[in-house]
Design a protein around this motif. Structure first.
Motif, short mmCIF file in Angstrom:
data_model
loop_
_atom_site.label_atom_id
_atom_site.label_comp_id
_atom_site.label_asym_id
_atom_site.label_seq_id
_atom_site.Cartn_x
_atom_site.Cartn_y
_atom_site.Cartn_z
N VAL A 8 0.89 -1.16 0.00
CA VAL A 8 0.00 0.00 0.00
C VAL A 8 0.92 1.21 0.00
N ALA A 9 0.69 2.14 -0.93
CA ALA A 9 1.55 3.32 -1.03
C ALA A 9 0.85 4.53 -0.44
N ILE A 10 1.57 5.24 0.41
CA ILE A 10 1.05 6.43 1.08
C ILE A 10 1.94 7.61 0.70
N ALA A 11 1.34 8.62 0.07
CA ALA A 11 2.09 9.84 -0.27
C ALA A 11 2.15 10.71 0.97
N VAL A 12 3.34 11.23 1.26
CA VAL A 12 3.53 11.99 2.50
C VAL A 12 4.19 13.33 2.20
N SER A 74 -2.16 16.99 3.47
CA SER A 74 -1.73 16.17 4.61
C SER A 74 -1.16 14.83 4.16
N GLY A 75 -1.26 14.54 2.86
CA GLY A 75 -0.90 13.21 2.35
C GLY A 75 -2.13 12.33 2.27
N GLY A 76 -1.90 11.07 1.90
CA GLY A 76 -3.02 10.14 1.79
C GLY A 76 -2.58 8.85 1.12
N ASN B 125 -0.34 11.12 8.08
CA ASN B 125 -0.21 11.44 6.66
C ASN B 125 -1.53 11.34 5.91
N GLY B 126 -2.59 11.84 6.53
CA GLY B 126 -3.87 11.85 5.84
C GLY B 126 -4.50 10.48 5.67
N CYS B 127 -3.93 9.49 6.35
CA CYS B 127 -4.38 8.10 6.19
C CYS B 127 -5.09 7.65 7.47
#
Lengths: 134, 134
Positions: A8-12, A74-76, B125-127
């Protein structure tokens, strides 16, 4: 057709802060940052017992995740990656089923050195799907 | 502290269409819909060799995922769920590290019949992160 969930990739927006959250608050096994200039990202892998989390941070101009971070400051969660045995057969089957493959449709070599393709999020519930041949 | 990735949850605007995509286009093992009235969702589990995908669809009035779908009409990745051995110890450690636990901070019984807590997405991180005691 799809096999394991590869990652799972999370952009930060702040790589050091994200690494600290996963290492100190969640107590996970956080790897060292790896620059992937061909993909315009710096990646950090977090090893879980059954899969990986991939932190993504923009590298250089025109990073493919900059637009995502502009929309989600905030990322996601950016994408999920499923493993397939034969990426060309998977691509052809998906096209027969009406799914759109991003880009030229020819696999690229991904961050793990293996052929990857991305599928259009509109065809998968707003979820960007990466396929990786393993 | 965190162990396995228990599941990735994807909120979907059309449950039948999402099930068909995963079954027919992605060739995955898609379960039957289960209504969870206590949680305001209908869930479908997709079993992968190493983890699960959880499709989430609103059930009844005031479903906790309706707001997400209003903001993301195509759907999208809603949360990730990590397993922990001791959810109260995990909660206390996370609070000590400055992370915010949603709701009262007391675990609820989740869709798998096990205690769960959610962590504030702004701290990760928005997750949105779910913790499940296994």
């Amino acid at each position: 057709m799809i096999g394991r969930l590869n990652h799972v990739a999370i952009a930060v927006p702040d790589l050091e802060a994200a690494m600290a959250q996963y290492r100190d608050a969640l107590g996970a096994d956080v790897g060292a940052p790896q620059d992937e200039p061909d993909h315009g990202v710096t990646v950090v892998f977090i090893e879980l017992p059954n899969t990986k989390i991939e932190l993504l941070y923009p590298l250089g101009e025109g990073s493919p995740i900059q637009g995502f971070l502009d929309k989600n400051p905030s990322g996601g969660i950016h994408h999920v990656c499923y493993e397939v045995e034969d990426i060309l057969a998977a691509r052809d089957h998906l096209r027969d089923q009406g799914a759109r493959v991003l880009g030229t449709g020819e696999p690229k070599i991904g961050a793990h050195g293996k052929p990857v393709l991305f599928l259009h999020p509109k065809d998968f519930n707003g979820c960007l799907v990466e396929l990786e041949q393993v």
